[in-house]
Scaffold this motif. Structure first.
Motif, PDB file in Angstrom:
ATOM      1  N   ARG A 563       0.842  -1.193   0.000  1.00 15.17           N
ATOM      2  CA  ARG A 563       0.000   0.000   0.000  1.00 15.17           C
ATOM      3  C   ARG A 563       0.878   1.245   0.000  1.00 15.17           C
ATOM      4  O   ARG A 563       1.918   1.280   0.689  1.00 15.17           O
ATOM      5  CB  ARG A 563      -0.928   0.025   1.216  1.00 15.17           C
ATOM      6  N   PRO A 564       0.450   2.292  -0.730  1.00 17.04           N
ATOM      7  CA  PRO A 564       1.278   3.505  -0.788  1.00 17.04           C
ATOM      8  C   PRO A 564       1.215   4.281   0.524  1.00 17.04           C
ATOM      9  O   PRO A 564       0.275   4.135   1.311  1.00 17.04           O
ATOM     10  CB  PRO A 564       0.653   4.296  -1.940  1.00 17.04           C
ATOM     11  N   GLU A 565       2.202   5.138   0.744  1.00 14.30           N
ATOM     12  CA  GLU A 565       2.231   6.039   1.887  1.00 14.30           C
ATOM     13  C   GLU A 565       2.559   7.437   1.386  1.00 14.30           C
ATOM     14  O   GLU A 565       3.363   7.605   0.462  1.00 14.30           O
ATOM     15  CB  GLU A 565       3.267   5.599   2.932  1.00 14.30           C
ATOM     16  N   THR A 566       1.925   8.418   2.019  1.00 17.64           N
ATOM     17  CA  THR A 566       2.188   9.819   1.660  1.00 17.64           C
ATOM     18  C   THR A 566       2.223  10.631   2.934  1.00 17.64           C
ATOM     19  O   THR A 566       1.505  10.344   3.894  1.00 17.64           O
ATOM     20  CB  THR A 566       1.108  10.350   0.695  1.00 17.64           C
ATOM     21  N   ARG A 567       3.048  11.660   2.947  1.00 13.75           N
ATOM     22  CA  ARG A 567       3.152  12.498   4.135  1.00 13.75           C
ATOM     23  C   ARG A 567       3.644  13.871   3.713  1.00 13.75           C
ATOM     24  O   ARG A 567       4.425  14.000   2.770  1.00 13.75           O
ATOM     25  CB  ARG A 567       4.107  11.872   5.142  1.00 13.75           C
ATOM     26  N   SER A 568       3.162  14.889   4.444  1.00 16.80           N
ATOM     27  CA  SER A 568       3.566  16.260   4.149  1.00 16.80           C
ATOM     28  C   SER A 568       4.037  16.928   5.430  1.00 16.80           C
ATOM     29  O   SER A 568       3.595  16.585   6.528  1.00 16.80           O
ATOM     30  CB  SER A 568       2.399  17.058   3.555  1.00 16.80           C
ATOM     31  N   GLY A 569       4.950  17.891   5.307  1.00 13.58           N
ATOM     32  CA  GLY A 569       5.375  18.696   6.437  1.00 13.58           C
ATOM     33  C   GLY A 569       6.159  17.951   7.473  1.00 13.58           C
ATOM     34  O   GLY A 569       5.967  18.150   8.678  1.00 13.58           O
ATOM     35  N   LEU A 570       7.018  17.030   7.078  1.00 14.52           N
ATOM     36  CA  LEU A 570       7.836  16.308   8.042  1.00 14.52           C
ATOM     37  C   LEU A 570       8.896  17.234   8.651  1.00 14.52           C
ATOM     38  O   LEU A 570       9.387  18.155   8.007  1.00 14.52           O
ATOM     39  CB  LEU A 570       8.518  15.115   7.371  1.00 14.52           C
ATOM     40  N   SER A 571       9.236  16.962   9.874  1.00 15.82           N
ATOM     41  CA  SER A 571      10.238  17.767  10.574  1.00 15.82           C
ATOM     42  C   SER A 571      11.490  16.944  10.802  1.00 15.82           C
ATOM     43  O   SER A 571      11.526  15.737  10.599  1.00 15.82           O
ATOM     44  CB  SER A 571       9.670  18.258  11.911  1.00 15.82           C
ATOM     45  N   ALA A 612      -4.272  13.901  -3.525  1.00 13.26           N
ATOM     46  CA  ALA A 612      -4.760  12.630  -4.064  1.00 13.26           C
ATOM     47  C   ALA A 612      -4.449  12.486  -5.545  1.00 13.26           C
ATOM     48  O   ALA A 612      -4.175  11.378  -6.029  1.00 13.26           O
ATOM     49  CB  ALA A 612      -6.264  12.511  -3.826  1.00 13.26           C
ATOM     50  N   GLN A 613      -4.499  13.586  -6.290  1.00 11.34           N
ATOM     51  CA  GLN A 613      -4.197  13.491  -7.712  1.00 11.34           C
ATOM     52  C   GLN A 613      -2.728  13.167  -7.934  1.00 11.34           C
ATOM     53  O   GLN A 613      -2.387  12.390  -8.842  1.00 11.34           O
ATOM     54  CB  GLN A 613      -4.558  14.808  -8.415  1.00 11.34           C
ATOM     55  N   ASP A 614      -1.856  13.748  -7.107  1.00 11.72           N
ATOM     56  CA  ASP A 614      -0.432  13.400  -7.213  1.00 11.72           C
ATOM     57  C   ASP A 614      -0.215  11.926  -6.886  1.00 11.72           C
ATOM     58  O   ASP A 614       0.591  11.244  -7.539  1.00 11.72           O
ATOM     59  CB  ASP A 614       0.374  14.274  -6.254  1.00 11.72           C
ATOM     60  N   LEU A 615      -0.942  11.445  -5.867  1.00 16.01           N
ATOM     61  CA  LEU A 615      -0.814  10.027  -5.512  1.00 16.01           C
ATOM     62  C   LEU A 615      -1.289   9.143  -6.652  1.00 16.01           C
ATOM     63  O   LEU A 615      -0.651   8.130  -6.983  1.00 16.01           O
ATOM     64  CB  LEU A 615      -1.616   9.746  -4.245  1.00 16.01           C
ATOM     65  N   SER A 616      -2.398   9.518  -7.281  1.00 18.47           N
ATOM     66  CA  SER A 616      -2.901   8.731  -8.405  1.00 18.47           C
ATOM     67  C   SER A 616      -1.902   8.724  -9.555  1.00 18.47           C
ATOM     68  O   SER A 616      -1.665   7.686 -10.191  1.00 18.47           O
ATOM     69  CB  SER A 616      -4.255   9.296  -8.863  1.00 18.47           C
ATOM     70  N   LEU A 617      -1.293   9.901  -9.821  1.00 25.44           N
ATOM     71  CA  LEU A 617      -0.285   9.971 -10.883  1.00 25.44           C
ATOM     72  C   LEU A 617       0.916   9.093 -10.540  1.00 25.44           C
ATOM     73  O   LEU A 617       1.439   8.364 -11.389  1.00 25.44           O
ATOM     74  CB  LEU A 617       0.141  11.424 -11.078  1.00 25.44           C
ATOM     75  N   ALA A 618       1.349   9.157  -9.287  1.00 19.68           N
ATOM     76  CA  ALA A 618       2.504   8.353  -8.880  1.00 19.68           C
ATOM     77  C   ALA A 618       2.203   6.861  -9.001  1.00 19.68           C
ATOM     78  O   ALA A 618       3.065   6.075  -9.438  1.00 19.68           O
ATOM     79  CB  ALA A 618       2.891   8.706  -7.445  1.00 19.68           C
ATOM     80  N   GLN A 619       0.997   6.461  -8.616  1.00 19.59           N
ATOM     81  CA  GLN A 619       0.645   5.045  -8.724  1.00 19.59           C
ATOM     82  C   GLN A 619       0.597   4.598 -10.182  1.00 19.59           C
ATOM     83  O   GLN A 619       1.035   3.487 -10.515  1.00 19.59           O
ATOM     84  CB  GLN A 619      -0.710   4.804  -8.054  1.00 19.59           C
ATOM     85  N   GLU A 620       0.067   5.449 -11.057  1.00 16.68           N
ATOM     86  CA  GLU A 620       0.030   5.083 -12.467  1.00 16.68           C
ATOM     87  C   GLU A 620       1.438   5.008 -13.041  1.00 16.68           C
ATOM     88  O   GLU A 620       1.764   4.093 -13.816  1.00 16.68           O
ATOM     89  CB  GLU A 620      -0.814   6.094 -13.241  1.00 16.68           C
ATOM     90  N   LEU A 621       2.284   5.974 -12.658  1.00 19.28           N
ATOM     91  CA  LEU A 621       3.673   5.927 -13.124  1.00 19.28           C
ATOM     92  C   LEU A 621       4.371   4.681 -12.582  1.00 19.28           C
ATOM     93  O   LEU A 621       5.140   4.010 -13.300  1.00 19.28           O
ATOM     94  CB  LEU A 621       4.413   7.184 -12.679  1.00 19.28           C
ATOM     95  N   ALA A 622       4.109   4.335 -11.307  1.00 21.22           N
ATOM     96  CA  ALA A 622       4.710   3.135 -10.721  1.00 21.22           C
ATOM     97  C   ALA A 622       4.215   1.884 -11.441  1.00 21.22           C
ATOM     98  O   ALA A 622       4.989   0.935 -11.656  1.00 21.22           O
ATOM     99  CB  ALA A 622       4.370   3.058  -9.233  1.00 21.22           C
ATOM    100  N   ARG A 623       2.945   1.867 -11.800  1.00 26.83           N
ATOM    101  CA  ARG A 623       2.418   0.706 -12.531  1.00 26.83           C
ATOM    102  C   ARG A 623       3.139   0.541 -13.863  1.00 26.83           C
ATOM    103  O   ARG A 623       3.552  -0.574 -14.233  1.00 26.83           O
ATOM    104  CB  ARG A 623       0.912   0.865 -12.741  1.00 26.83           C
ATOM    105  N   ARG A 624       3.299   1.661 -14.580  1.00 23.43           N
ATOM    106  CA  ARG A 624       3.978   1.577 -15.868  1.00 23.43           C
ATOM    107  C   ARG A 624       5.468   1.256 -15.690  1.00 23.43           C
ATOM    108  O   ARG A 624       6.055   0.513 -16.486  1.00 23.43           O
ATOM    109  CB  ARG A 624       3.801   2.890 -16.627  1.00 23.43           C
ATOM    110  N   ALA A 625       6.067   1.843 -14.642  1.00 25.69           N
ATOM    111  CA  ALA A 625       7.479   1.547 -14.394  1.00 25.69           C
ATOM    112  C   ALA A 625       7.662   0.086 -14.020  1.00 25.69           C
ATOM    113  O   ALA A 625       8.621  -0.568 -14.463  1.00 25.69           O
ATOM    114  CB  ALA A 625       8.003   2.459 -13.289  1.00 25.69           C
ATOM    115  N   ALA A 626       6.750  -0.443 -13.166  1.00 27.35           N
ATOM    116  CA  ALA A 626       6.837  -1.859 -12.790  1.00 27.35           C
ATOM    117  C   ALA A 626       6.684  -2.743 -14.013  1.00 27.35           C
ATOM    118  O   ALA A 626       7.386  -3.766 -14.153  1.00 27.35           O
ATOM    119  CB  ALA A 626       5.758  -2.186 -11.752  1.00 27.35           C
ATOM    120  N   LEU A 627       5.771  -2.346 -14.907  1.00 23.69           N
ATOM    121  CA  LEU A 627       5.598  -3.126 -16.128  1.00 23.69           C
ATOM    122  C   LEU A 627       6.871  -3.079 -16.978  1.00 23.69           C
ATOM    123  O   LEU A 627       7.298  -4.102 -17.549  1.00 23.69           O
ATOM    124  CB  LEU A 627       4.407  -2.585 -16.926  1.00 23.69           C
TER     125      LEU A 627
END
Length: 869
Positions: A563-571, A612-627
């Protein structure tokens, strides 16, 4: 009045007495006639003022004193006919015949009556005397007196005195009749005036009620409830014209039966019904027949059908029904037409009012609908002055831009940044001149200062008062532009990833795809065969960073969970950002293909937060990269398989050729020996030669069987025949079969078998596994002891084959059980490299597993674990 009239008659009688004396009348006759005149004066005075009574009393005075029969006739209103209105006869036996004779109408311009009426003087013919009825110089009719015919030689039937007396009686009757007629006319006029006054009052009441009627239904109620009383009618109805269907529709009726009401509800204009006929002809229809109108609760013997006409257009029909025969005089007809006129006017007003109300309701509904559309519109709608002042602001504008209507109404539109304001005002000026702007792009800002990309549609609006305004509709296209950019990015990424099938090059391309468009740093992580995660490619990372953020901890968690993970504003306090050196946002998505996770892809930026749109783009790119990585891996495996195939073919040709060559040499040697020695051929030599032939044949058979098993396993056609089996006995049997070879090579064989190891197994296939393991132990054991152990643990059988041979290097262990794989050179050790792979397939097919422990130069231990079934 009667006394004055009697005194006048007495004076006239005295005058006539002198005339009678002049004609030679005797004193007794004169007195008798004077008495008759006095009685006539009294009788006519007592007859009141009723004309029928006057005429009947007069005929009663004449008969039988002055004649045997008498008839009084009056002129018709047109003066053409004489109609008998009173008569008397002294002979009962001839009274019926006399009545039949005088009941017929007579022409007033023919015969003796015409002469009497023209001259105003009495005329006699034989025993008949016709006297005129005169009053105020006008002839009113005639008085005819009959006597019996005189005998021959007698004097005339009527002497001059009787003429005078009868004329006096006729004159007095005419005077009384004239007075009675005048009284009747006066009374009729008074009654007519009273009727007219009553009708006028009721008409005023109806008019007042109609003036307050606001609907056609109420008009019908007033006309039928009040109009029936006004017209003294017993029933009626009001129909409306339906121009679309050429029918009249019953709006309301009174006095009708339910069946009749249903039958009369819709009447075609082409029918002969009174209501339809009066509408076709646009004039009243007055019906006095007995079948004037059917279906009334009380039989309607007369009816009046009146069209309701306004401005020459028929709106409907009004019908009044009367239960008694009814003659419609001019006054009543005019009155009913006046009622119909007021009803038509009220109906027209009601229709106009209803039309106005419908128009107002439609306008109000249209305004409400328009308001609802504006309020519910997903697009921002605003009305602007040419200078940009806001006059309308819908909820969508508030949701899209953040300002409320109270904050922007009457103010210049705040959503346009200063650097774009001149271009926006120019667009408004163009719109006020009539130019329609379709979807013009506009870079705006929200109330919170964030940027927003909008498509703007603007058109001119002409208000009722004031200068033109601009109606603008705005749609947030930020996400759409991001989506389009993402699609372009993915399309370009697909082309880049498809450009190479080399794994290392593909990894580098994957890492550089999102930098710098979507990330400042991108990393590609893969999981090796041992389960360790390592970074294999990076882009944008500083040279000092060995592992790009967010670090191996997050990446390992993503690879394990899938499952993907996303986080913003880490210190800096967050351990996952130890390598980042500051606050950043990251996305970590798994590289998955065909249900298997290959690794993970990370994106890191410090410029914005990922959504969420960035996450969707990243998942699609990861799918194509994995392929792409999978394709590269498959390509690598395919090349390796080709290489292995070529090596296998080389080995197979060598391995298959070696036993055949040895076999041919042995056969040739034996044949040559037989040829030289003949019958003296040494049997021992023949035995040794045949043994060598047998060994080569068996070796050839094993090689062929391995190839057949590969074919079956590859096709998925390996079939198991499970039978009850004691595994220790099978191990001893295989060991006995290998004893000669172990003895020949000088390799000790040790067995340590648990008693009674029973289960459900395929005997032939387990024999094949044991044969392969013991053959390998003999081949690679370098003559050191080989130990075979068999034990039972918790319902499972465990077999170990241990040798002290050359051992296997650690890096070769993972691929030892693969097809065509070998840990040693095929030049030093024969075989196809299929035995262990076949053994693994057989053991796993029976629900077990096979594994190996080995140290290079110290030997190997193969373990087979099987369920007992």
């Amino acid at each position: 009045m009667e006394r004055q009239r009697g005194d006048g008659m007495t004076m006239v009688a005295t005058s006539r007495l002198g005339e009678a004396r002049h004609f030679g009348a005797h004193a007794p006759e004169i007195e008798e006639r004077l008495a008759l005149l006095a009685e006539a004066s009294r009788v006519l005075a007592d007859a009141s003022l009723e004309p029928p009574a006057v005429m009947e009393r007069l005929c009663g005075l004449v008969v039988p004193l002055l004649g045997t029969a008498c008839a009084l006739r009056l002129l018709s209103e047109d003066g053409l006919w004489l109609r008998t209105v009173a008569s008397a006869s002294s002979a009962p036996e001839s009274r019926a015949r006399f009545q039949a004779l005088i009941s017929q109408r007579m022409r007033a311009d023919e015969g003796l009556a015409a002469e009497v009426l023209d001259t105003g003087e009495a005329q006699g013919v034989e025993a008949v005397l016709v006297l005129p009825l005169r009053a105020r110089g006008h002839a009113m009719g005639t008085l005819t007196v009959w006597r019996d015919a005189p005998e021959p030689g007698d004097s005339e039937p009527f002497d001059p005195g009787e003429h005078l007396l009868l004329q006096e009686l006729a004159d007095r009757a005419a005077m009384a009749l004239d007075v009675a007629r005048a009284y009747a006319a006066e009374r009729q006029a008074r009654q007519a005036a009273e009727v007219a006054a009553g009708r006028l009052a009721r008409l005023q009441h109806v008019t007042a009620e109609l003036s307050e009627a606001l609907t056609a239904t109420r008009v019908a109620e007033v006309v039928l409830e009040q109009g029936l009383a006004v017209a003294d009618a017993t029933g009626g109805g009001l129909w409306l014209v339906d121009p679309d269907t050429a029918r009249v529709t019953l709006l309301r009726c009174a006095g009708c039966t339910p069946d009749a009401e249903e039958r009369l509800r819709r009447v075609p204009l082409t029918e002969e019904a009174p209501a339809a006929r009066c509408l076709r002809e646009l004039r009243p229809v007055w019906l006095e027949r007995g079948d004037a109108l059917e279906g009334m609760r009380k039989p309607a013997l007369s009816s009046a059908c009146l069209p309701l006409v306004v401005d020459g257009r028929a709106l409907g029909a009004l019908v009044f029904a009367f239960s008694m025969p009814h003659g419609f005089d001019e006054d009543e007809r005019a009155f009913l037409q006046l009622v119909a006129h007021h009803a038509a006017q009220a109906l027209s007003r009601a229709r106009l009012l209803e039309g106005e109300q419908r128009a107002r309701a439609a306008l109000r509904e249209a305004h409400q609908t328009l308001e609802a559309i504006i309020q519910a519109s997903p697009a921002a709608i605003m009305l602007l002055d040419p200078d940009g002042t806001v006059r309308l602001w819908n909820p969508a504008a508030e949701r899209m831009l953040g300002w409320t209507a109270e904050e922007v109404m009457g103010k210049v539109l705040p959503a346009v940044p200063p650097e774009h304001w001149d271009a926006f005002r120019h667009s408004l000026e163009r719109a006020t001149r009539g130019t329609v702007l379709d979807g013009a792009p506009l870079a705006g800002r929200r109330r919170d200062g964030s940027a927003v990309q909008m498509a703007v549609w603007t058109g001119r609006v002409h208000p009722a008062n004031g200068p033109p305004q601009c109606l603008s509709m705005m749609v947030d296209i930020t996400e759409r532009q991001r989506g389009e950019a993402a699609q372009r990015f993915l399309a370009e990424a697909g082309g880049v990833l498809a450009g190479s099938l080399e794994e290392e090059e593909t990894l580098e391309r994957v890492a550089h795809l999102a930098v710098p468009a979507y990330a400042e740093t991108c990393g590609v992580f893969l999981e090796d065969e041992s389960g360790a995660v390592r970074c294999v490619a990076t882009a944008g990372a500083s040279e000092a960073s060995e592992v790009p953020p967010p670090g191996l901890l997050v990446v390992t968690r993503v690879i394990q969970s899938g499952r993907p993970e996303t986080r913003s504003g880490l210190s800096d306090a967050d351990p996952t950002s130890a390598c980042a050196g500051g606050t950043f946002a990251y996305l970590c998505v798994p590289l998955q293909v065909r249900g298997h996770t290959l690794g993970a892809l990370t994106f890191v930026t410090s410029k914005r937060a990922y959504d969420a749109q960035d996450l969707s783009l990243a998942q699609e790119l990861a799918r194509r990269a994995a392929l792409a990585l999978d394709n590269a891996s498959l390509y690598r495996d395919a090349r390796q398989a080709i290489r292995l195939r070529e090596e296998f073919l080389s080995i197979a040709s060598h391995e298959l050729k070696t036993p055949i060559s040895a076999l041919v040499l042995q056969v040739q040697s034996l044949m040559a020996g037989l040829a030289r020695s003949g019958a003296q051929f040494d049997p021992e030599r023949l035995r040794r030669g045949l043994e060598r032939v047998d060994r080569q044949v068996k070796r050839q058979t094993l090689l062929v069987n391995d190839l057949l098993d590969v074919s079956r396993l590859s096709a998925g056609k390996l079939e198991l025949v499970l039978v009850p089996l004691e595994l220790g006995a099978l191990v001893r049997e295989v060991a006995e079969r290998f004893e000669p070879e172990f003895a020949r090579s000088g390799t000790p064989l040790e067995l340590s078998l648990a008693p009674e190891v029973r289960g459900q197994w395929d005997r032939l296939r387990l024999d094949q596994v044991l044969t392969n393991l013991m053959s390998n132990a003999l081949k690679y054991g370098r003559g050191n002891p080989v130990r075979v152990e068999l034990e039972v643990t918790e319902g499972r059988a465990r077999l170990r084959v241990k040798d002290g041979g050359i051992g296997i290097a650690r890096e070769h262990l993972p691929r030892l059980f693969h097809r065509f794989e070998r840990a040693v050179s095929e030049r030093n050790y024969g075989g196809f490299g299929l035995g262990l792979w076949i053994a693994r397939q057989i053991v796993e097919a029976m629900g077990g597993f096979i594994e190996v422990d080995s140290v290079l130069g110290e030997g190997s231990t193969f373990r087979v674990d099987l369920p007992r079934g």
